[in-house]
Design an enzyme around this catalytic site. Structure first.
Site, PDB file in Angstrom:
ATOM      1  N   GLU A 136       0.892  -1.127  -0.083  1.00  0.00           N
ATOM      2  CA  GLU A 136      -0.099  -0.034  -0.013  1.00  0.00           C
ATOM      3  C   GLU A 136       0.868   1.357   0.028  1.00  0.00           C
ATOM      4  OE1 GLU A 136      -2.901   1.193  -0.370  1.00  0.00           O
ATOM      5  OE2 GLU A 136      -4.422   0.109   0.638  1.00  0.00           O
ATOM      6  N   ASP A 137       0.356   2.449  -0.695  1.00  0.00           N
ATOM      7  CA  ASP A 137       1.018   3.488  -0.327  1.00  0.00           C
ATOM      8  C   ASP A 137       0.870   4.435   0.919  1.00  0.00           C
ATOM      9  OD1 ASP A 137      -1.709   3.850  -0.784  1.00  0.00           O
ATOM     10  OD2 ASP A 137      -1.578   5.766  -1.784  1.00  0.00           O
ATOM     11  N   ASP A 169      -3.861   5.089   6.744  1.00  0.00           N
ATOM     12  CA  ASP A 169      -4.341   5.960   7.638  1.00  0.00           C
ATOM     13  C   ASP A 169      -5.570   5.426   8.741  1.00  0.00           C
ATOM     14  OD1 ASP A 169      -5.340   8.511   8.671  1.00  0.00           O
ATOM     15  OD2 ASP A 169      -6.178   9.319   6.724  1.00  0.00           O
ATOM     16  N   PHE A 179      -2.812  16.742   4.728  1.00  0.00           N
ATOM     17  CA  PHE A 179      -3.720  15.937   3.687  1.00  0.00           C
ATOM     18  C   PHE A 179      -2.210  15.714   2.621  1.00  0.00           C
ATOM     19  CE2 PHE A 179      -5.594  15.170  -0.549  1.00  0.00           C
ATOM     20  CZ  PHE A 179      -6.457  14.122  -0.198  1.00  0.00           C
ATOM     21  N   ASP A 220      -3.127  10.958  -4.407  1.00  0.00           N
ATOM     22  CA  ASP A 220      -3.782  11.983  -5.134  1.00  0.00           C
ATOM     23  C   ASP A 220      -4.895  12.831  -4.261  1.00  0.00           C
ATOM     24  OD1 ASP A 220      -5.915   9.953  -4.536  1.00  0.00           O
ATOM     25  OD2 ASP A 220      -7.176  11.024  -5.950  1.00  0.00           O
ATOM     26  N   ARG A 231      -0.610  12.588  -8.496  1.00  0.00           N
ATOM     27  CA  ARG A 231      -0.044  11.187  -8.141  1.00  0.00           C
ATOM     28  C   ARG A 231       1.258  11.223  -8.845  1.00  0.00           C
ATOM     29  NH1 ARG A 231      -4.107   7.672  -6.481  1.00  0.00           N
ATOM     30  NH2 ARG A 231      -6.166   7.895  -7.437  1.00  0.00           N
TER      31      ARG A 231
HETATM   32  C1  PRP Z   1      -5.916   5.391  -0.112  1.00  0.00           C
HETATM   33  C2  PRP Z   1      -4.719   4.706  -0.198  1.00  0.00           C
HETATM   34  C3  PRP Z   1      -5.152   3.494   0.790  1.00  0.00           C
HETATM   35  C4  PRP Z   1      -6.164   4.188   1.532  1.00  0.00           C
HETATM   36  C5  PRP Z   1      -5.911   4.220   2.829  1.00  0.00           C
HETATM   37  O1  PRP Z   1      -6.655   5.069  -1.321  1.00  0.00           O
HETATM   38  O2  PRP Z   1      -4.417   4.186  -1.329  1.00  0.00           O
HETATM   39  O3  PRP Z   1      -5.604   2.313   0.048  1.00  0.00           O
HETATM   40  O4  PRP Z   1      -6.586   5.253   1.136  1.00  0.00           O
HETATM   41  O5  PRP Z   1      -6.647   4.873   3.809  1.00  0.00           O
HETATM   42  P1  PRP Z   1      -7.294   4.257   5.212  1.00  0.00           P
HETATM   43  O6  PRP Z   1      -6.131   3.438   6.115  1.00  0.00           O
HETATM   44  O7  PRP Z   1      -7.758   5.518   6.003  1.00  0.00           O
HETATM   45  O8  PRP Z   1      -8.240   3.304   4.997  1.00  0.00           O
HETATM   46  P2  PRP Z   1      -7.964   5.753  -2.042  1.00  0.00           P
HETATM   47  O9  PRP Z   1      -9.290   5.270  -1.462  1.00  0.00           O
HETATM   48  O10 PRP Z   1      -7.559   7.419  -1.809  1.00  0.00           O
HETATM   49  O11 PRP Z   1      -7.721   5.410  -3.300  1.00  0.00           O
HETATM   50  P3  PRP Z   1      -6.536   5.333  -4.218  1.00  0.00           P
HETATM   51  O12 PRP Z   1      -5.566   4.434  -3.909  1.00  0.00           O
HETATM   52  O13 PRP Z   1      -7.028   5.087  -5.676  1.00  0.00           O
HETATM   53  O14 PRP Z   1      -6.241   6.786  -4.368  1.00  0.00           O
END
Ligand code: PRP
Length: 191
Positions: free
Chosen positions: A110-111, A114, A163, A170, A176
């Site tokens: 994962e990136d 949170d 943020f 993104d 991104r």
């Molecule tokens: C982002 C990120 C993780 C998630 C983490 O995805 O890539 O998958 O949020 O957040 P959390 O720990 O609060 O659940 P996003 O839904 O923004 O989709 P994306 O990866 O397509 O940007």
């Protein structure tokens, strides 16, 4: 709808430079390569955010001579934020794995983590499929608003409570492709 036509004047500050991110991924790649030395490995990148980290990580693992016997990269696509600035907690599976997970050594990549709900959902989904082992690797850990205690075996960098965008992350699908992690100026949200 996206109203920004340029990134000029949108960045408040750089939080991690591209070379700092590269060093963190190098370290993560070394740790994973050592832990799976001589074993087959399936890296599961979570799109869209992990699009850069999983490709850079796979190459960092390959740079280690005593790493996995083979490394396969696959992708899932989920969405939890939509266009909001904080996760809704409702995770939508947009694309499942192409590879079979059963009996494999799986590392979810994962990136960012949170509140943890996305990773918890993915971990549970993969665990149901009886992998040989299941771990998670996250480039940016934002530990301030965790709602669930989800295990993360490999953590790259601690992310400030802001943020953030760039290196896969993104705001409304923009930013991104910045090669560094940045905080946006507040006016961007108000636009
Ligand atoms: C982002 C990120 C993780 C998630 C983490 O995805 O890539 O998958 O949020 O957040 P959390 O720990 O609060 O659940 P996003 O839904 O923004 O989709 P994306 O990866 O397509 O940007």
């Amino acid at each position: 709808m996206n109203t920004l036509t340029t990134y000029d004047g949108t960045i408040e500050r750089t939080l991690y430079r591209d070379d700092e991110i590269a060093a963190a991924i190098e370290r993560l790649g070394g740790d994973i390569a050592r832990d799976f030395s001589g074993q087959p490995l399936l890296l599961l990148g979570v799109l869209k955010g992990a699009l850069y980290v999983v490709t850079d990580l796979a190459r960092a693992i390959a740079a280690h001579p005593n790493g996995p016997s083979e490394t396969v990269v696959d992708y899932m696509c989920v969405s939890s934020y939509g266009n909001a600035t904080r996760s809704s907690g409702e995770v939508r599976l947009l694309k499942d794995t192409s590879e079979t997970v059963t009996g494999r050594n799986v590392v979810i990549v994962e990136d960012i983590v949170d509140n943890g709900l996305t990773l918890e959902y993915l971990h549970a989904l993969m665990a149901e499929r009886n992998p040989a082992s299941l771990r998670s690797c996250v480039l940016f850990d934002k530990p301030y608003h965790r709602k669930v205690d989800v295990p993360v075996e490999y953590v790259g960098l601690i992310c400030p409570d802001a943020f953030v965008v760039g290196y896969g992350l993104d705001y409304q699908e923009l930013f991104r492709n910045l090669p560094y992690l940045a905080e946006l100026q507040p006016w961007v949200f108000a636009a």
